[in-house]
Design a protein around this motif. Structure first.
Motif, PDB file in Angstrom:
ATOM      1  N   LEU A 142       7.742  -4.334 -14.383  1.00  0.00           N
ATOM      2  CA  LEU A 142       8.015  -2.898 -14.371  1.00  0.00           C
ATOM      3  C   LEU A 142       7.894  -2.327 -15.765  1.00  0.00           C
ATOM      4  O   LEU A 142       8.103  -3.031 -16.765  1.00  0.00           O
ATOM      5  N   PRO A 143       7.600  -1.024 -15.862  1.00  0.00           N
ATOM      6  CA  PRO A 143       7.293  -0.105 -14.749  1.00  0.00           C
ATOM      7  C   PRO A 143       5.912  -0.353 -14.160  1.00  0.00           C
ATOM      8  O   PRO A 143       5.031  -0.902 -14.827  1.00  0.00           O
ATOM      9  N   LEU A 144       5.739   0.053 -12.901  1.00  0.00           N
ATOM     10  CA  LEU A 144       4.462  -0.084 -12.231  1.00  0.00           C
ATOM     11  C   LEU A 144       3.434   0.819 -12.901  1.00  0.00           C
ATOM     12  O   LEU A 144       3.761   1.871 -13.447  1.00  0.00           O
ATOM     13  N   THR A 145       2.180   0.389 -12.833  1.00  0.00           N
ATOM     14  CA  THR A 145       1.109   1.168 -13.449  1.00  0.00           C
ATOM     15  C   THR A 145       0.155   1.678 -12.374  1.00  0.00           C
ATOM     16  O   THR A 145       0.153   1.202 -11.240  1.00  0.00           O
ATOM     17  N   GLY A 146      -0.651   2.644 -12.742  1.00  0.00           N
ATOM     18  CA  GLY A 146      -1.614   3.197 -11.811  1.00  0.00           C
ATOM     19  C   GLY A 146      -2.785   2.254 -11.594  1.00  0.00           C
ATOM     20  O   GLY A 146      -3.008   1.294 -12.343  1.00  0.00           O
ATOM     21  N   GLY A 147      -3.526   2.530 -10.528  1.00  0.00           N
ATOM     22  CA  GLY A 147      -4.711   1.744 -10.231  1.00  0.00           C
ATOM     23  C   GLY A 147      -4.434   0.446  -9.509  1.00  0.00           C
ATOM     24  O   GLY A 147      -5.357  -0.341  -9.286  1.00  0.00           O
ATOM     25  N   ALA A 148      -3.196   0.203  -9.149  1.00  0.00           N
ATOM     26  CA  ALA A 148      -2.837  -1.051  -8.487  1.00  0.00           C
ATOM     27  C   ALA A 148      -2.763  -0.855  -6.974  1.00  0.00           C
ATOM     28  O   ALA A 148      -2.736   0.267  -6.455  1.00  0.00           O
ATOM     29  N   ARG A 149      -2.709  -1.958  -6.272  1.00  0.00           N
ATOM     30  CA  ARG A 149      -2.448  -1.937  -4.827  1.00  0.00           C
ATOM     31  C   ARG A 149      -1.011  -2.416  -4.638  1.00  0.00           C
ATOM     32  O   ARG A 149      -0.672  -3.550  -4.986  1.00  0.00           O
TER      33      ARG A 149
END
Length: 821
Positions: free
Chosen positions: A406-413
């Motif tokens: 964390l934190p989550l990032t963009g572009g992921a599934r």
């Protein structure tokens, strides 16, 4: 000149108005004022053109030529059977309330208005009432000021719909998390609960004073006292509290609420020392009124007085027993309606009844009901939606983190899994009204809305809330294997369904099929582990090797297995309210920093209970098969950044006990109060300018101040909650506790920024209950500790001398130095 009686004069003192009105009342009218016999939803029925009053309501008013209070006119839930179709919405609330009030005022001899009493446990429990996160989530914010602001808006919403009195849980503590009502508590600690109780009273009732404003409500604090300490976590069961434990732990929040001006308290169901609280004169009169000087009213809990028949022998004697003990207002029971028989039969003096009636009338005068009995056509007040979401966001607590996931990032599934991922009802807690379609945001919807561009969010439930069915695991595992990260949303539910069975007092009956409830009133657990299916889902998802984030949406601290090395992060969101899904998503994606701190200790298993942090300090080393310590300690909470604490220091290393006498507030009760309990604790406010260091025996005098430096050594901004604890190491007249929270300060730090946080070490910090029952500062050795949690605080010694030392070169001068009250 006017011919109106004195009680109609708004300029007259409340006490004089009460005396005048009491002198005009018949015995039957007095009995009517201490009764609230009806369920409020039985007072009206829906028609094709709106709502009308029922014959049952009219008969109830006629029976006593008046009505003291009416409970739950606007309540809607599975127990009451009131739905969105049959209940009273926001647009109709004031009109129906005024119809009730108009009938009582205009169809009775004296025209005494009725108190309209509503549940407001975490927002108004009515159709269109704005919900907040449950109290356990509120406690996790460690932000009483935010809660005070939200409580004020909830009170305004209640008043705008015609309600007058808010029933709010505040006084119970989570001493056994098996108890289903754990969600209604601010936490396990008396100091923390006291600070939130003060904030609640200020928010709901407004500034202290004789009158309660038209946009504020009277608050009745639940439950007095010790209900959270029921043996085995069994709802409404016996407690095994001694008087010391009651005073040290379970009366702190109540005392804080009384001193803040609370209009009333509700006697708890449990018994103390063999007597149910509603019949316990030592508690309701001795401590509450004679020692603390409380002048408000005491309300019984639902049908609680009927339980006294087993002791008293019949309803008439039971009513007399409760009245004589200090209970003023009934709730649905069959005992108080027969108080006239008790008075006429000599079981209780009419003067005792007059005192109870006087307290009910005084509240009606304080609310201005004789001058303004009707709400009128004013629009419903806006609810605390924005603050509800902010509370939810500040309550999210990061329990464990590998500093990578964390934190989550963009572009992921992102694979979102679990029985609590896509259910608003399972994140809003017990004591809630049906929500209109479209109200609220689930965790799944919150993640979809917050996900940056290019992020794909997929979902599978994976398992049921309860039970061990594994049939949905393959789909969840397949989604996880193809994802970059899995967010597994587990926990419990207090959602009441139409098929849930209830006792007459509203508690859920869960023998057999619990109907999906795993928490809430009447829903106690013997095993605190997550259900079998949820653990199986977690095991299967973790086995894929995909990074896993566990989010716990729950109303109690479930026992957690050792997840180190198996998951990347664990967060607790408690029941975060309707908009909790947005709050959780913001924290997961790093839009908001995790700032929550645990208001309770998280156990490893139910077998190790009790696990609260402030038990007696007997040096127990643990069981053979598992440690005795909590999985996560009280006060714990991580950030995405990195925070370092220095070693705390004191402005003085020694002080004479005489310096604390008369400091701001009395440390012990005045002589006429005998051995009662009386204490005020410091709120931990930071002092401007900071203290001097203690550079030796010749250091200057002044208040003892504990200071600690806190530094943000990471690359992200943080909001740290600096906590002050005290440990009594030597001395005192009773066995000490491991440590006790005595203050906290929230400080925001930019990357690389440091701050010096200071606390006054006064009588509130050092005081303890003596053998006489008084809270005093006793000579001895103390450790004053500061840190990020109860298990990571560092200490510095302080000596409290029995008497000031003789003046000598290089020694501190005798005398006292006290800060202003």
């Amino acid at each position: 000149m006017t011919d109106d009686p004195l009680f109609r004069d708004p300029a007259a003192p409340v006490a004089a108005r009460v005396r005048d009105l009491l002198g005009r009342m018949t015995l039957n009218e007095k009995v009517g004022q201490v009764n609230q016999r009806m369920y409020g939803w039985d007072a009206y029925e829906r028609t094709a053109t709106g709502h009308r009053l029922t014959e049952a309501f009219r008969a109830e008013v006629a029976a006593f030529d008046g009505m003291g209070a009416l409970y739950g006119l606007q309540r809607a839930d599975a127990w009451s059977g009131v739905t969105a179709e049959s209940g009273i919405g926001a647009a109709e609330g004031a009109r129906v309330s005024d119809a009730v009030q108009r009938h009582v005022v205009e169809r009775t001899r004296l025209g005494i208005p009725v108190l309209l009493v509503e549940e407001m446990p975490h927002g108004l429990q009515a159709l269109d009432g704005t919900l907040m996160p449950v109290n356990l989530a509120v406690g996790a914010t460690w932000n009483p000021e935010l809660y005070e602001e939200a409580a004020a808006l909830a009170a305004a919403q209640l008043r705008s719909r015609g309600g007058h009195v808010a029933l709010v849980s505040a006084l119970d503590l989570v001493r056994d998390p098996r108890w289903g009502r754990a969600e209604e508590c601010f936490g396990e600690d008396p100091y923390l609960a006291a600070r939130f109780t003060e904030a609640l009273v200020r928010g709901v009732q407004g500034p202290p004073g004789e009158r309660i404003g038209p946009d504020r409500a009277a608050v009745v604090l639940k439950h007095f006292a010790g209900q959270g300490a029921a043996v085995g976590g069994r709802n409404s069961a016996a407690t095994e509290l001694g008087l010391r434990e009651l005073r040290e732990i379970h009366l702190e929040a109540a005392l804080a609420g009384v001193r803040a001006g609370a209009a009333g308290v509700m006697a708890a169901y449990n018994e103390f020392d063999g007597l149910p609280c509603a019949a316990n004169r030592d508690l309701l009169t001795g401590i509450l009124r004679e020692t603390w000087g409380f002048t408000g009213l005491v309300m019984a809990d639902g049908l609680a007085l009927d339980r006294l028949v087993r002791l008293a022998g019949d309803p008439v004697a039971a009513g007399a027993m409760a009245l004589a003990a200090g209970t003023d207002l009934s709730l649905w029971d069959g005992c108080f309606p027969r108080l006239a028989e008790a008075v006429e039969g000599g079981l209780v003096d009419e003067a005792v009844l007059d005192a109870a009636v006087g307290r009910v009338l005084a509240l009606k005068f304080r609310l201005g009901l004789f001058e303004r009995p009707y709400t009128g056509d004013r629009p419903p007040a806006a609810g605390p939606e924005r603050l509800s979401e902010r509370i939810a966001r500040e309550s999210v607590t990061l329990l464990a983190h590998d500093r990578v996931t964390l934190p989550l990032t963009g572009g992921a599934r992102v694979a979102v899994l679990g029985p609590n991922a896509d259910s608003v009802p399972q994140q809003i807690g017990d004591y809630t009204a049906p929500q209109r379609p479209g109200t609220g945001v689930s965790v799944l919807d919150g993640l979809r809305a917050a996900a940056p561009a290019g992020t794909e969010v997929v979902y599978a439930r994976g398992c049921g809330l309860v039970g061990g069915d594994r049939s949905a695991l393959p789909e969840a595992v397949a989604l996880t294997a193809g994802a970059d990260v899995a967010v597994v949303v587990l926990g419990g539910s207090s959602a009441r369904a139409a098929e849930t069975h209830f006792d007459a007092n509203g508690a859920a009956v869960v023998t057999g099929d619990p109907g999906g409830m795993t928490c809430g009133e009447g829903v106690d657990l013997a095993d605190l582990s997550l259900p079998e299916g949820q653990l199986a889902l977690l095991d299967a998802v973790a086995a894929t090797g995909t990074p896993v984030v566990v989010v716990l949406v729950q109303g109690r601290p479930h026992a957690l297995p050792d997840l180190a090395g198996r998951v990347g992060a664990v967060l607790s969101a408690w029941y975060p309210g309707p908009w909790g899904g947005r709050a959780v998503a913001d924290v997961l994606f790093g839009v908001a920093e995790p700032v929550g701190r645990l208001p309770v200790s998280v156990p490893r298993s139910a077998a190790q209970l009790p696990v609260f942090y402030n038990g007696k300090d007997h040096g127990y080393r643990g069981y053979v098969d598992q440690p005795a310590t909590a999985r996560h300690a009280f006060g714990h909470g991580l950030t995405y950044g990195s925070v370092e604490y220095g070693v705390p220091w004191l402005s003085r290393s020694a002080v004479g006990v005489a310096e604390f006498a008369g400091e701001g507030h009395a440390v012990t009760p005045p002589p006429e109060h005998g051995d009662g309990y009386d204490t005020v604790r410091d709120d931990g406010a930071r002092l401007g300018g900071g203290p001097q260091r203690d550079d030796g025996p010749g250091a200057g005098r002044g208040p003892v101040v504990c200071s600690v430096e806190v530094c943000n050594t990471g690359e992200r901004p943080v909001r740290e909650t600096v906590q002050l604890y005290v440990r009594r190491v030597l001395g005192g007249s009773s066995w000490p506790r491991v440590r006790e929270l005595r203050g906290f300060e929230r400080v925001a730090l930019a990357p690389g920024e440091w701050a010096e946080v200071s606390f006054t070490v006064d009588a509130g910090v050092l005081g303890s209950v003596s053998r006489s029952g008084r809270r005093v500062v006793e000579p001895g050795e103390f450790m004053i500790e500061a840190g990020p949690s109860s298990d990571r605080a560092q200490g510095v010694p302080l000596t409290v001398r029995a008497s000031p030392p003789e003046a000598a070169p290089g020694a501190e001068a005798p005398g006292s130095s006290r800060r202003s009250p």
